[in-house]
Design a protein around this motif. Structure first.
Motif, PDB file in Angstrom:
ATOM      1  N   ASP A 291      35.472  47.768  41.700  1.00  0.00           N
ATOM      2  CA  ASP A 291      36.704  48.542  41.637  1.00  0.00           C
ATOM      3  C   ASP A 291      37.897  47.639  41.946  1.00  0.00           C
ATOM      4  OD1 ASP A 291      37.203  48.642  44.680  1.00  0.00           O
ATOM      5  OD2 ASP A 291      35.211  49.544  44.500  1.00  0.00           O
ATOM      6  N   GLU A 292      39.067  48.175  41.696  1.00  0.00           N
ATOM      7  CA  GLU A 292      40.304  47.420  41.874  1.00  0.00           C
ATOM      8  C   GLU A 292      40.513  47.025  43.337  1.00  0.00           C
ATOM      9  OE1 GLU A 292      44.911  48.643  41.400  1.00  0.00           O
ATOM     10  OE2 GLU A 292      43.723  48.857  39.554  1.00  0.00           O
ATOM     11  N   GLU A 305      37.672  43.708  38.462  1.00  0.00           N
ATOM     12  CA  GLU A 305      36.986  44.933  38.045  1.00  0.00           C
ATOM     13  C   GLU A 305      36.885  45.043  36.530  1.00  0.00           C
ATOM     14  OE1 GLU A 305      41.275  45.985  37.749  1.00  0.00           O
ATOM     15  OE2 GLU A 305      40.032  44.782  39.109  1.00  0.00           O
TER      16      GLU A 305
END
Length: 348
Positions: A291-292, A305
């Motif tokens: 994820d970011e 990501e």
């Protein structure tokens, strides 16, 4: 919006297109990513601003494989190799197809010397394990055992590194016990302090200068510490309290003494890695993250990501400049054969 195409090339992972930066912006491209994917099937995995242009990476329908054997045939080595070579091959750059390196001891080719310590992070399937194995094989193939000591700490009892036990550079074997790991790190801190006393006592500034004043039998080897799956043990508060200070001490002050840390995380979050350590791990070798938020912690910004897994890499080597690249692939069978060949060569 029309934008001039200033260049394009096919990489192992993407079609890389350079568009003029005067008529299109990074912000516009980022806003249009979803629209381009759903309307036209254009999957943009990279948007990188560059002087006067923007590099846009579009996912290939089928990726090509860069093999380690082919990369080694193309690679360059330092002048003292195979006795000493601390310019470790990372892979092939997306922007121009040239190979690039993690050069830990000096400037190499057109690359400046990297930071002494390295963070490696990537999720399962990202290629993190292949990258780590490539680095170990590189160190042991192109450095004489008396010139480099490798210490491998692995909470998984060395299951992924059984082939490495035969390599003469791993003089302590594979450390797979928390107590043994703590003892090793304390010993390395003491060794670092002893080295500084020797180096400064000889009127030298660093390990390389010291070794130039000594005969072959009196030179000090470089020391590489590879700590795999760090988070596995760092969730144990007792172990973390015992070793955090030791790791930070090595990361903070060992450059001139010739010690190099590789800290390997599946997910480098704030609970298992202090801000001080993250800062001192000046090289970032980041593969796909989930994820970011994870990307911002490990890389310092978003982007990881969007990587494509299987060795698709963003590297920051002692600076904030990003290099996109592809890690070479090697199979389990090839790793075993190569390790055996390396061990036989140094046994002669």
């Amino acid at each position: 919006m029309d934008a001039p195409v200033e260049g394009a090339r096919l990489t192992p992972n993407t079609g890389l297109v350079h568009v003029g930066g005067m008529s299109v912006t990074v912000g516009w491209l980022e806003k249009k990513q979803t629209d381009l994917l759903t309307r036209y099937g254009i999957d943009i995995v990279r948007i990188t601003p560059q002087p006067g242009k923007i590099a846009v990476g579009v996912r290939r329908p089928e990726r090509s494989i860069l093999h380690l054997a082919d990369a080694w045939l193309r690679r360059d080595l330092e002048a003292l190799s195979p006795n000493l070579n601390m310019a470790l091959l990372l892979g092939e750059k997306e922007d121009d197809g040239q190979l690039f390196y993690l050069s830990l001891a000096s400037d190499f080719l057109e690359q400046e010397m990297a930071a002494p310590h390295t963070l490696v992070s990537g999720t399962t399937g990202s290629g993190k394990g292949i990258l780590t194995k490539n680095l170990i094989l590189d160190i042991c193939a192109f450095n004489a055992p008396q010139n480099v000591d490798v210490h491998l700490i692995d909470p998984k009892h060395g299951a992924d590194y059984l082939w490495a036990r035969q390599l003469p550079h791993l003089k302590s074997g594979i450390v797979a016990d928390k107590g043994e790991a703590a003892v090793l790190l304390r010993r390395l801190v003491a060794e670092m302090e002893d080295r500084y006393r020797l180096i400064t006592g000889a009127g030298c500034e660093n390990l390389d200068d010291f070794n130039k004043t000594r005969g072959p039998s009196d030179r000090l080897p470089r020391v590489v510490i590879i700590f795999d799956e760090v988070a596995n043990w760092m969730q144990d508060d007792e172990f973390k309290d015992e070793v955090d200070g030791l790791i930070n001490e090595i990361a903070t002050k060992s450059r001139a003494a010739g010690l190099h840390l590789f800290m390997i995380y599946q997910r480098a979050d704030n609970q298992v890695m202090t801000m001080q350590l993250r800062t001192n791990l000046g090289n970032k070798l980041i593969l796909r993250l989930g994820d970011e938020g994870s990307s911002k912690i490990a890389l310092g910004e978003k982007g990881a990501e969007k990587l494509l897994s299987k060795g698709h890499l963003i590297a920051k080597l002692g600076t904030d400049d990003k290099t996109y690249g592809q890690v070479p692939f090697i199979s389990k069978h090839e790793i075993i054969g190569l390790a055996q060949a390396i061990a036989r060569t140094w046994a002669r």
